[in-house]
Design a protein around this motif. Structure first.
Motif, PDB file in Angstrom:
ATOM      1  N   LEU A 246       0.830  -1.211   0.000  1.00  0.00           N
ATOM      2  CA  LEU A 246       0.000   0.000   0.000  1.00  0.00           C
ATOM      3  C   LEU A 246       0.863   1.259   0.000  1.00  0.00           C
ATOM      4  O   LEU A 246       0.509   2.250  -0.639  1.00  0.00           O
ATOM      5  CB  LEU A 246      -0.943  -0.019   1.206  1.00  0.00           C
ATOM      6  CG  LEU A 246      -1.997  -1.125   1.183  1.00  0.00           C
ATOM      7  CD1 LEU A 246      -2.758  -1.154   2.500  1.00  0.00           C
ATOM      8  CD2 LEU A 246      -2.941  -0.989   0.005  1.00  0.00           C
ATOM      9  N   SER A 247       2.019   1.211   0.674  1.00  0.00           N
ATOM     10  CA  SER A 247       2.885   2.393   0.743  1.00  0.00           C
ATOM     11  C   SER A 247       3.515   2.745  -0.603  1.00  0.00           C
ATOM     12  O   SER A 247       3.877   3.894  -0.827  1.00  0.00           O
ATOM     13  CB  SER A 247       3.984   2.195   1.791  1.00  0.00           C
ATOM     14  OG  SER A 247       4.998   1.333   1.318  1.00  0.00           O
ATOM     15  N   ILE A 248       3.646   1.759  -1.488  1.00  0.00           N
ATOM     16  CA  ILE A 248       4.230   2.039  -2.805  1.00  0.00           C
ATOM     17  C   ILE A 248       3.153   2.352  -3.841  1.00  0.00           C
ATOM     18  O   ILE A 248       3.438   2.428  -5.032  1.00  0.00           O
ATOM     19  CB  ILE A 248       5.151   0.901  -3.293  1.00  0.00           C
ATOM     20  CG1 ILE A 248       4.384  -0.416  -3.479  1.00  0.00           C
ATOM     21  CG2 ILE A 248       6.339   0.730  -2.357  1.00  0.00           C
ATOM     22  CD1 ILE A 248       5.174  -1.505  -4.189  1.00  0.00           C
ATOM     23  N   GLY A 249       1.916   2.504  -3.370  1.00  0.00           N
ATOM     24  CA  GLY A 249       0.841   2.917  -4.266  1.00  0.00           C
ATOM     25  C   GLY A 249       0.085   1.796  -4.949  1.00  0.00           C
ATOM     26  O   GLY A 249      -0.670   2.048  -5.891  1.00  0.00           O
ATOM     27  N   MET A 250       0.270   0.579  -4.488  1.00  0.00           N
ATOM     28  CA  MET A 250      -0.467  -0.542  -5.056  1.00  0.00           C
ATOM     29  C   MET A 250      -1.945  -0.372  -4.720  1.00  0.00           C
ATOM     30  O   MET A 250      -2.284   0.102  -3.634  1.00  0.00           O
ATOM     31  CB  MET A 250       0.063  -1.848  -4.443  1.00  0.00           C
ATOM     32  CG  MET A 250      -0.294  -3.092  -5.196  1.00  0.00           C
ATOM     33  SD  MET A 250       0.311  -3.155  -6.888  1.00  0.00           S
ATOM     34  CE  MET A 250       2.028  -2.752  -6.722  1.00  0.00           C
ATOM     35  N   SER A 251      -2.820  -0.724  -5.644  1.00  0.00           N
ATOM     36  CA  SER A 251      -4.249  -0.619  -5.357  1.00  0.00           C
ATOM     37  C   SER A 251      -4.602  -1.574  -4.212  1.00  0.00           C
ATOM     38  O   SER A 251      -3.948  -2.602  -4.014  1.00  0.00           O
ATOM     39  CB  SER A 251      -5.084  -0.959  -6.591  1.00  0.00           C
ATOM     40  OG  SER A 251      -5.050  -2.356  -6.839  1.00  0.00           O
ATOM     41  N   VAL A 252      -5.640  -1.233  -3.490  1.00  0.00           N
ATOM     42  CA  VAL A 252      -6.073  -2.074  -2.370  1.00  0.00           C
ATOM     43  C   VAL A 252      -6.424  -3.466  -2.869  1.00  0.00           C
ATOM     44  O   VAL A 252      -6.058  -4.476  -2.249  1.00  0.00           O
ATOM     45  CB  VAL A 252      -7.258  -1.423  -1.622  1.00  0.00           C
ATOM     46  CG1 VAL A 252      -7.835  -2.373  -0.593  1.00  0.00           C
ATOM     47  CG2 VAL A 252      -6.820  -0.122  -0.969  1.00  0.00           C
ATOM     48  N   ALA A 253      -7.109  -3.555  -4.003  1.00  0.00           N
ATOM     49  CA  ALA A 253      -7.513  -4.858  -4.542  1.00  0.00           C
ATOM     50  C   ALA A 253      -6.300  -5.726  -4.857  1.00  0.00           C
ATOM     51  O   ALA A 253      -6.270  -6.920  -4.514  1.00  0.00           O
ATOM     52  CB  ALA A 253      -8.368  -4.674  -5.784  1.00  0.00           C
TER      53      ALA A 253
END
Length: 94
Positions: A61-68
């Motif tokens: 999540l910290s590297i901008g990955m989508s929640v899904a």
């Protein structure tokens, strides 16, 4: 058990026992490779901890990955840990 041996065993299990498609198995293994790229210092399954999964989710999540996507990767890792526990190669709580 060495991590990469465990991943090979898990891959065989997914194909032979679970009957998953080659593409699905490839996706699971890719997720595990991402996990172990983050935890490259861990060489043996007995070095794994349940909290590692949470740390992996936080990192994704910290590297901008989508929640899904992050949750799908989390699921892949969690299922791997469950498999390891069932096989006696993981002793921590998930």
């Amino acid at each position: 058990m060495e991590i990469w041996d465990a991943i090979d065993l898990y891959q065989q299990y997914l194909i032979a026992e679970k009957g998953l498609s080659i593409q699905t198995v490839k996706s699971y293994i890719d997720d595990l490779k991402r996990f172990f790229n983050l935890f490259s210092d861990k060489k043996d399954t007995l070095e794994l901890y349940g909290n590692d999964i949470l740390d992996f989710l936080k990192y994704q999540l910290s590297i901008g990955m989508s929640v899904a996507t992050a949750l799908r990767r989390l699921s892949s890792c969690k299922n791997f840990f469950i498999f390891l526990k069932k096989e006696g190669h993981f002793n921590d709580e998930i």
